[in-house]
Design a protein around this motif. Structure first.
Motif, PDB file in Angstrom:
ATOM      1  N   LEU A 281      -6.451   1.123  29.646  1.00 40.69           N
ATOM      2  CA  LEU A 281      -6.945   2.484  29.444  1.00 40.69           C
ATOM      3  C   LEU A 281      -8.463   2.486  29.317  1.00 40.69           C
ATOM      4  CD1 LEU A 281      -4.349   3.799  26.827  1.00 40.69           C
ATOM      5  CD2 LEU A 281      -4.536   4.524  29.222  1.00 40.69           C
ATOM      6  N   ALA A 282      -9.084   3.488  29.947  1.00 35.10           N
ATOM      7  CA  ALA A 282     -10.535   3.668  29.826  1.00 35.10           C
ATOM      8  C   ALA A 282     -10.883   4.442  28.571  1.00 35.10           C
ATOM      9  CB  ALA A 282     -11.076   4.396  31.046  1.00 35.10           C
ATOM     10  N   GLY A 283      -9.916   5.113  27.988  1.00 31.17           N
ATOM     11  CA  GLY A 283     -10.165   5.900  26.785  1.00 31.17           C
ATOM     12  C   GLY A 283      -8.879   6.207  26.056  1.00 31.17           C
ATOM     13  N   PHE A 284      -9.008   6.630  24.802  1.00 28.65           N
ATOM     14  CA  PHE A 284      -7.843   7.056  24.022  1.00 28.65           C
ATOM     15  C   PHE A 284      -8.278   8.180  23.102  1.00 28.65           C
ATOM     16  CE2 PHE A 284      -4.628   6.827  20.626  1.00 28.65           C
ATOM     17  CZ  PHE A 284      -3.485   6.918  21.423  1.00 28.65           C
ATOM     18  N   LEU A 285      -7.427   9.194  22.966  1.00 28.38           N
ATOM     19  CA  LEU A 285      -7.735  10.382  22.179  1.00 28.38           C
ATOM     20  C   LEU A 285      -7.034  10.307  20.826  1.00 28.38           C
ATOM     21  CD1 LEU A 285      -7.328  13.091  24.972  1.00 28.38           C
ATOM     22  CD2 LEU A 285      -9.386  11.811  24.311  1.00 28.38           C
ATOM     23  N   VAL A 286      -7.803  10.584  19.773  1.00 31.31           N
ATOM     24  CA  VAL A 286      -7.279  10.524  18.408  1.00 31.31           C
ATOM     25  C   VAL A 286      -7.514  11.880  17.753  1.00 31.31           C
ATOM     26  CG1 VAL A 286      -7.329   9.297  16.204  1.00 31.31           C
ATOM     27  CG2 VAL A 286      -7.913   8.084  18.326  1.00 31.31           C
ATOM     28  N   PRO A 287      -6.524  12.777  17.779  1.00 29.05           N
ATOM     29  CA  PRO A 287      -6.707  14.097  17.157  1.00 29.05           C
ATOM     30  C   PRO A 287      -6.448  14.046  15.656  1.00 29.05           C
ATOM     31  CG  PRO A 287      -4.550  13.981  18.159  1.00 29.05           C
ATOM     32  CD  PRO A 287      -5.231  12.657  18.460  1.00 29.05           C
TER      33      PRO A 287
ATOM     34  N   VAL B   1     -12.311   8.018  22.212  1.00 24.19           N
ATOM     35  CA  VAL B   1     -12.821   6.652  22.200  1.00 24.19           C
ATOM     36  C   VAL B   1     -12.846   6.105  23.626  1.00 24.19           C
ATOM     37  CG1 VAL B   1     -12.463   4.314  21.340  1.00 24.19           C
ATOM     38  CG2 VAL B   1     -11.947   6.279  19.866  1.00 24.19           C
ATOM     39  N   LEU B   2     -14.025   5.726  24.088  1.00 19.67           N
ATOM     40  CA  LEU B   2     -14.195   5.046  25.361  1.00 19.67           C
ATOM     41  C   LEU B   2     -14.705   3.637  25.076  1.00 19.67           C
ATOM     42  CD1 LEU B   2     -15.938   7.930  27.371  1.00 19.67           C
ATOM     43  CD2 LEU B   2     -13.485   7.544  26.976  1.00 19.67           C
ATOM     44  N   SER B   3     -14.901   2.860  26.124  1.00 14.84           N
ATOM     45  CA  SER B   3     -15.316   1.466  25.919  1.00 14.84           C
ATOM     46  C   SER B   3     -16.720   1.355  25.346  1.00 14.84           C
ATOM     47  CB  SER B   3     -15.234   0.704  27.237  1.00 14.84           C
ATOM     48  OG  SER B   3     -16.128   1.275  28.199  1.00 14.84           O
TER      49      SER B   3
ATOM     50  N   GLY C 272     -14.442   7.731  36.634  1.00 15.80           N
ATOM     51  CA  GLY C 272     -13.031   7.998  36.388  1.00 15.80           C
ATOM     52  C   GLY C 272     -12.367   6.927  35.547  1.00 15.80           C
ATOM     53  N   GLY C 273     -11.068   7.045  35.440  1.00 12.91           N
ATOM     54  CA  GLY C 273     -10.261   6.116  34.655  1.00 12.91           C
ATOM     55  C   GLY C 273      -9.126   6.846  33.973  1.00 12.91           C
ATOM     56  N   GLU C 274      -8.222   6.071  33.376  1.00 14.56           N
ATOM     57  CA  GLU C 274      -7.081   6.647  32.671  1.00 14.56           C
ATOM     58  C   GLU C 274      -7.401   6.780  31.185  1.00 14.56           C
ATOM     59  OE1 GLU C 274      -2.827   5.942  34.641  1.00 14.56           O
ATOM     60  OE2 GLU C 274      -3.668   4.126  33.764  1.00 14.56           O
ATOM     61  N   VAL C 275      -7.149   7.975  30.643  1.00 11.18           N
ATOM     62  CA  VAL C 275      -7.357   8.245  29.228  1.00 11.18           C
ATOM     63  C   VAL C 275      -5.991   8.469  28.581  1.00 11.18           C
ATOM     64  CG1 VAL C 275      -8.379   9.813  27.532  1.00 11.18           C
ATOM     65  CG2 VAL C 275      -9.641   9.229  29.623  1.00 11.18           C
TER      66      VAL C 275
ATOM     67  N   THR D  39      -7.694  10.652  34.873  1.00 11.25           N
ATOM     68  CA  THR D  39      -6.308  11.071  34.696  1.00 11.25           C
ATOM     69  C   THR D  39      -5.888  10.825  33.257  1.00 11.25           C
ATOM     70  OG1 THR D  39      -5.508   8.894  35.404  1.00 11.25           O
ATOM     71  CG2 THR D  39      -5.693  10.617  37.089  1.00 11.25           C
ATOM     72  N   LEU D  40      -4.906  11.575  32.814  1.00 10.04           N
ATOM     73  CA  LEU D  40      -4.369  11.435  31.469  1.00 10.04           C
ATOM     74  C   LEU D  40      -3.048  10.685  31.528  1.00 10.04           C
ATOM     75  CD1 LEU D  40      -5.054  15.046  30.130  1.00 10.04           C
ATOM     76  CD2 LEU D  40      -6.425  12.991  29.737  1.00 10.04           C
ATOM     77  N   ARG D  41      -2.834   9.780  30.588  1.00  7.18           N
ATOM     78  CA  ARG D  41      -1.588   9.009  30.555  1.00  7.18           C
ATOM     79  C   ARG D  41      -0.945   9.112  29.173  1.00  7.18           C
ATOM     80  NH1 ARG D  41      -1.328   2.615  30.145  1.00  7.18           N
ATOM     81  NH2 ARG D  41      -2.786   2.631  31.907  1.00  7.18           N
ATOM     82  N   ALA D  42       0.300   9.591  29.139  1.00  4.08           N
ATOM     83  CA  ALA D  42       1.040   9.614  27.882  1.00  4.08           C
ATOM     84  C   ALA D  42       1.285   8.177  27.424  1.00  4.08           C
ATOM     85  CB  ALA D  42       2.363  10.344  28.062  1.00  4.08           C
ATOM     86  N   SER D  43       1.157   7.957  26.116  1.00  6.81           N
ATOM     87  CA  SER D  43       1.244   6.603  25.575  1.00  6.81           C
ATOM     88  C   SER D  43       1.837   6.657  24.176  1.00  6.81           C
ATOM     89  CB  SER D  43      -0.173   5.988  25.528  1.00  6.81           C
ATOM     90  OG  SER D  43      -0.225   4.813  24.750  1.00  6.81           O
ATOM     91  N   ASP D  44       2.322   5.502  23.713  1.00  7.52           N
ATOM     92  CA  ASP D  44       2.594   5.419  22.289  1.00  7.52           C
ATOM     93  C   ASP D  44       1.246   5.493  21.568  1.00  7.52           C
ATOM     94  OD1 ASP D  44       2.007   2.711  23.370  1.00  7.52           O
ATOM     95  OD2 ASP D  44       2.189   2.115  21.276  1.00  7.52           O
TER      96      ASP D  44
END
Length: 606
Positions: A30-36, A68-70, A115-118, A143-148
């Motif tokens: 993943l290029a990023g992850f969202l933490v709400p 959060v990105l790299s 770009g990249g997957e978030v 693009t957005l990717r559902a994840s645990d």
């Protein structure tokens, strides 16, 4: 003591936790992850196990998120938290971002030009939120990717999910048994050609079933999901403890299932049209339903609509309004007892923690306090400029001569939820502060006196409270008011007095009226009462009927020492004097002797 003064923000832990998160992001590609700052129910308060944003960043505000990105980690906060976030996060590793001025989609496109997957947790984003984000990213290579949830992978001592007892909210306080509520809403579903509605908001479920709980601090709710059937039957997914009395209250038409069983419960349905509310339904639920729709022979269909409980819950019954009036009189007496004590304290002798402790003790002395409705805000001097300041042992200030104190608190009582703010002087106050206070008061009075046509929403009224401040090139960064529940959430939708308030105000809705002004590093001001929308009586000589107005619920004096009397108009003085007469008449008989003397002095005419 309900409120703690421990400093839960740990900015020193942020860098190592951020590095660990980036490690698992890289493993997941993943290029990023969202933490709400959210749980699966989008509540303002979250259980300790869901407080991922604070655990990662140190930021403890009630709204915001981290992307959060790299190479960058943006912490997005609105106008209430612009100052606070700078004190709670390590700004060498986390970058505060002004939101909503800066949109997440635009920020991601700028920060990930190639770009990249978030990744995101689909339980923590609603259908509406996810679709809006996807739309904002259209045309980009992101693009957005559902994840645990990647935070859960690196949080070794994450607390367990709450499993607290469920309690009953008496019918004489709600005004309607839950069987009647279920029947009425089920009939409305049937009339609309729908079979089942998915309920994701715990306060909607608690309102519907006349139950309460303690799964979330300050909000007496039970965490769970529910399916409301067109027949009026309900399937409740919760892990709450349910005793024999509560089970009997729920009856045979309320079917209990484990909290984690929602998706399996949906899969067991055949030939059903599900109604989802895109504003509250987790994205994973829609994804699961879409899989069922695609299954040959399932007969499952999806339709969209508002949570069927949302408006009936907002428009209080006569019993709920009567109950909340009683709660506010009790609470108002407790606040006046506190103010009597406060005015006897010399500058330099008490702290913000002393203020919070004493106010909670006054509320507890009523014998009816079940919890506070939110952590009491007691911000003096520069701390008052933090609209949602929470005092801790490390931030605690001694109140000094010349300070303004913003005191915002409330109680949870069986018969109502209270919320009130008063700004108090400590010693001698400057002319600039008094002028700003008077402008805030003028805006608050303007809303209190307002008569307006039915059909108007909060966005149509919000500017009226700001007008006196705008004339001085001043403003405040929060809405003028929020909805309030009855022994439910102190912040309740869908009604609000703000630029984003697009729901028409209706009789029975309770809202706060709380304009303010905040000067960073110097002082803050806010004055708040709660109001209930009522039908207005046609005035003599008037010819426009069907208008609405507000009834004030709080009765606590507004500090006359902070008012520049020359700035007030005659109608404003008349309103304030009449309000103080009501405070004296309604609250006076409830007070101790010393507090009664204080009240008589505090309510003298302006």
């Amino acid at each position: 003591m309900f409120q703690s003064f421990d400093d839960s923000a740990r900015p020193d832990q942020g860098p190592s936790r951020l590095a660990a998160l980036r490690g698992v992001m890289a493993e997941a590609g993943l290029a990023g992850f969202l933490v709400p700052r959210a749980d699966a129910h989008q509540g303002e308060y979250v259980a300790a196990c869901d407080n991922r944003l604070a655990w990662l960043t140190g930021f403890t505000g009630s709204a915001g998120f981290c992307a959060v990105l790299s190479d960058v980690a943006g912490v997005f906060v609105d106008g209430r938290y612009r100052v606070q976030v700078k004190t709670q996060v390590d700004t060498g590793h986390f970058t505060p971002v002004d939101w909503p001025e800066v949109r997440l989609g635009d920020w991601l496109k700028q920060s990930l030009p190639n770009g990249g997957e978030v990744g995101y947790d689909p339980w923590l984003y609603t259908v509406e939120q996810l679709e809006a984000l996807e739309k904002s990213l259209s045309g980009s290579a992101i693009t957005l990717r559902a994840s645990d949830n990647l935070i859960d992978r690196i949080w070794p001592d994450r607390p367990a999910r709450p499993r607290n007892p469920m309690t009953i909210q008496p019918d004489d306080l709600t005004g309607k048994p839950h069987a009647e509520k279920r029947r009425d809403l089920g009939a409305a579903l049937e009339a609309a050609g729908k079979r089942r509605a998915i309920l994701a908001l715990p306060d909607s479920i608690c309102w519907l079933l006349n139950i309460r709980g303690s799964d979330i601090p300050r909000n007496p709710i039970v965490q769970g999901f529910a399916l409301l059937d067109w027949t009026g039957e309900v399937t409740l997914f919760t892990d709450a403890e349910i005793g024999a009395e509560v089970a009997a209250h729920l009856g045979d038409d309320v079917h209990l299932r484990p909290y984690a069983g929602l998706l399996d419960g949906l899969g067991a349905q055949q030939d059903v049209t599900f109604q989802i509310d895109p504003a509250s339904t987790p994205a994973i639920v829609l994804s699961h339903l879409q899989g069922l729709v695609a299954t040959p022979g399932s007969g499952v269909k999806i339709t969209r609509g508002d949570d069927p409980c949302i408006l009936p819950k907002a428009c209080k019954t006569k019993a709920e309004i009567a109950a909340t009036r009683a709660a506010h009189l009790r609470d108002g007496a407790a606040v006046c007892e506190f103010l009597s004590w406060f005015d006897a304290q010399a500058p330099g002798t008490i702290t913000e923690i002393d203020v919070v402790t004493r106010l909670e003790a006054c509320r507890a002395a009523t014998g009816k306090l079940l919890d506070i409705s939110f952590d009491t805000i007691a911000g003096s001097g520069p701390n008052g400029a933090l609209a949602h300041y929470r005092v801790t042992h490390s931030s605690n200030r001694t109140l000094q001569n010349g300070d303004l104190l913003v005191l915002d608190g409330g109680g949870q009582y069986l018969d109502g939820t209270t919320d009130i703010t008063r700004t108090l002087p400590v010693g001698d106050i400057g002319a600039d502060e008094r002028a700003a206070f008077t402008r805030v008061l003028q805006g608050m009075i303007a809303i209190s006196r307002l008569r307006f046509p039915a059909g108007l929403a909060g966005r149509d009224l919000d500017a009226i409270a700001r007008y006196p401040l705008w004339l001085a090139d001043q403003d405040y960064g929060h809405g003028t008011g929020h909805g309030v529940g009855v022994h439910l959430c102190v912040h309740e939708g869908p009604q609000r007095l703000s630029r984003t308030g697009d729901v028409a105000l209706k009789p029975g809705m309770i809202l706060s009226n709380e304009p303010g002004y905040y000067r960073e590093g110097a002082f803050g001001i806010r004055i708040e009462n709660l109001l209930v929308v009522t039908k207005a009586t046609l005035l003599p000589g008037g010819d426009v009927s069907g208008k609405l107005c507000f009834e004030t619920l709080n009765f606590v004096p507004i500090d006359r020492r902070l008012i520049d009397r020359d700035m007030l108009t005659d109608p404003e003085r008349d309103w304030l004097n009449a309000y103080h007469d009501q405070c004296r008449d309604k609250i006076g008989p409830r007070l101790s002797g010393q507090a009664r003397l204080w009240l008589d002095q505090a309510t003298q005419p302006v």
